[in-house]
Design a protein around this motif. Structure first.
Motif, PDB file in Angstrom:
ATOM      1  N   UNK A  14       0.832  -1.204   0.000  1.00  0.00           N
ATOM      2  CA  UNK A  14       0.000   0.000   0.000  1.00  0.00           C
ATOM      3  C   UNK A  14       0.869   1.257   0.000  1.00  0.00           C
ATOM      4  N   UNK A  15       0.385   2.263  -0.715  1.00  0.00           N
ATOM      5  CA  UNK A  15       1.039   3.570  -0.665  1.00  0.00           C
ATOM      6  C   UNK A  15       0.514   4.265   0.594  1.00  0.00           C
ATOM      7  N   UNK A  16       1.426   4.706   1.447  1.00  0.00           N
ATOM      8  CA  UNK A  16       1.031   5.311   2.717  1.00  0.00           C
ATOM      9  C   UNK A  16       0.982   6.832   2.625  1.00  0.00           C
ATOM     10  N   UNK A  17      -0.075   7.403   3.208  1.00  0.00           N
ATOM     11  CA  UNK A  17      -0.203   8.847   3.337  1.00  0.00           C
ATOM     12  C   UNK A  17      -0.361   9.176   4.814  1.00  0.00           C
ATOM     13  N   UNK A  18       0.542  10.010   5.359  1.00  0.00           N
ATOM     14  CA  UNK A  18       0.398  10.412   6.760  1.00  0.00           C
ATOM     15  C   UNK A  18      -0.694  11.473   6.885  1.00  0.00           C
ATOM     16  N   UNK A  19      -1.820  11.102   7.471  1.00  0.00           N
ATOM     17  CA  UNK A  19      -2.967  11.999   7.578  1.00  0.00           C
ATOM     18  C   UNK A  19      -3.538  11.912   8.987  1.00  0.00           C
ATOM     19  N   UNK A  20      -3.848  13.075   9.541  1.00  0.00           N
ATOM     20  CA  UNK A  20      -4.555  13.143  10.812  1.00  0.00           C
ATOM     21  C   UNK A  20      -6.017  13.419  10.477  1.00  0.00           C
ATOM     22  N   UNK A  21      -6.888  12.445  10.700  1.00  0.00           N
ATOM     23  CA  UNK A  21      -8.300  12.594  10.340  1.00  0.00           C
ATOM     24  C   UNK A  21      -9.014  13.672  11.145  1.00  0.00           C
ATOM     25  N   UNK A  22      -8.395  14.154  12.218  1.00  0.00           N
ATOM     26  CA  UNK A  22      -8.980  15.246  12.995  1.00  0.00           C
ATOM     27  C   UNK A  22      -8.584  16.613  12.450  1.00  0.00           C
ATOM     28  N   UNK A  23      -7.752  16.623  11.430  1.00  0.00           N
ATOM     29  CA  UNK A  23      -7.261  17.864  10.832  1.00  0.00           C
ATOM     30  C   UNK A  23      -7.861  18.009   9.431  1.00  0.00           C
ATOM     31  N   UNK A  24      -8.776  18.959   9.289  1.00  0.00           N
ATOM     32  CA  UNK A  24      -9.484  19.157   8.020  1.00  0.00           C
ATOM     33  C   UNK A  24      -8.514  19.371   6.856  1.00  0.00           C
ATOM     34  N   UNK A  25      -7.496  20.197   7.031  1.00  0.00           N
ATOM     35  CA  UNK A  25      -6.550  20.473   5.945  1.00  0.00           C
ATOM     36  C   UNK A  25      -5.811  19.208   5.524  1.00  0.00           C
ATOM     37  N   UNK A  26      -5.457  18.381   6.495  1.00  0.00           N
ATOM     38  CA  UNK A  26      -4.781  17.124   6.208  1.00  0.00           C
ATOM     39  C   UNK A  26      -5.678  16.211   5.369  1.00  0.00           C
ATOM     40  N   UNK A  27      -6.958  16.154   5.705  1.00  0.00           N
ATOM     41  CA  UNK A  27      -7.914  15.334   4.950  1.00  0.00           C
ATOM     42  C   UNK A  27      -8.112  15.866   3.537  1.00  0.00           C
ATOM     43  N   UNK A  28      -8.250  17.168   3.417  1.00  0.00           N
ATOM     44  CA  UNK A  28      -8.438  17.770   2.094  1.00  0.00           C
ATOM     45  C   UNK A  28      -7.217  17.518   1.206  1.00  0.00           C
ATOM     46  N   UNK A  29      -6.028  17.593   1.793  1.00  0.00           N
ATOM     47  CA  UNK A  29      -4.806  17.320   1.031  1.00  0.00           C
ATOM     48  C   UNK A  29      -4.793  15.883   0.534  1.00  0.00           C
ATOM     49  N   UNK A  30      -5.246  14.957   1.356  1.00  0.00           N
ATOM     50  CA  UNK A  30      -5.302  13.554   0.937  1.00  0.00           C
ATOM     51  C   UNK A  30      -6.255  13.384  -0.231  1.00  0.00           C
ATOM     52  N   UNK A  31      -7.424  14.007  -0.155  1.00  0.00           N
ATOM     53  CA  UNK A  31      -8.406  13.873  -1.230  1.00  0.00           C
ATOM     54  C   UNK A  31      -7.822  14.294  -2.571  1.00  0.00           C
ATOM     55  N   UNK A  32      -6.984  15.311  -2.569  1.00  0.00           N
ATOM     56  CA  UNK A  32      -6.386  15.760  -3.826  1.00  0.00           C
ATOM     57  C   UNK A  32      -5.320  14.787  -4.327  1.00  0.00           C
ATOM     58  N   UNK A  33      -4.745  13.972  -3.426  1.00  0.00           N
ATOM     59  CA  UNK A  33      -3.706  13.023  -3.824  1.00  0.00           C
ATOM     60  C   UNK A  33      -4.270  11.657  -4.216  1.00  0.00           C
ATOM     61  N   UNK A  34      -5.508  11.382  -3.848  1.00  0.00           N
ATOM     62  CA  UNK A  34      -6.135  10.104  -4.167  1.00  0.00           C
ATOM     63  C   UNK A  34      -7.500  10.373  -4.819  1.00  0.00           C
ATOM     64  N   UNK A  35      -7.502  11.019  -5.985  1.00  0.00           N
ATOM     65  CA  UNK A  35      -8.772  11.401  -6.599  1.00  0.00           C
ATOM     66  C   UNK A  35      -9.553  10.220  -7.177  1.00  0.00           C
ATOM     67  N   UNK A  36      -8.893   9.085  -7.363  1.00  0.00           N
ATOM     68  CA  UNK A  36      -9.560   7.943  -7.983  1.00  0.00           C
ATOM     69  C   UNK A  36     -10.027   6.897  -6.976  1.00  0.00           C
TER      70      UNK A  36
END
Length: 106
Positions: free
Chosen positions: A42-64
């Motif tokens: 798996x490709x790992x993304x360090x994301x804090x689900x309690x941090x809105x900006x962190x979640x939004x950044x992930x969404x842009x990196x995994x659009x599919x």
């Protein structure tokens, strides 16, 4: 090809989900605050689900993303799981809505 995102990938349930998909024909994405201490394709993304900006950044990196496994849990004194009301973002809904716009089914 399907893309499975596992949020809470370093926890007990998340590890099991990653292990399940390890030999399946899917793109596999692991999401967690901590770096996995185990081997996975798996490709790992360090994301804090309690941090809105962190979640939004992930969404842009995994659009599919086509599938989301929400195995994240944060201990609280009242033993309530982290959910949309606590996080303040409908991250699973955004992932699924994004997939639906591309023709994926819910």
């Amino acid at each position: 090809m399907k893309t499975v995102v596992v949020a809470g990938a370093v926890g007990v349930i998340g590890r099991g989900v990653l292990a399940h998909y390890e030999d399946k024909n899917v793109n596999l994405v692991a999401v967690s605050r901590r770096t996995p201490d185990f081997t996975s394709r798996a490709k790992h993304f360090p994301v804090d689900l309690l941090d809105r900006d962190s979640c939004e950044a992930l969404l842009s990196q995994v659009p599919d993303a086509t599938h989301l496994v929400l195995a994240a849990y944060q201990w609280r004194c009242d033993a309530q799981p982290v959910c949309r009301d606590q996080v303040g973002i409908d991250w699973p809904g955004k992932v699924m809505d994004s997939g639906a716009r591309r023709g994926a089914s819910r």
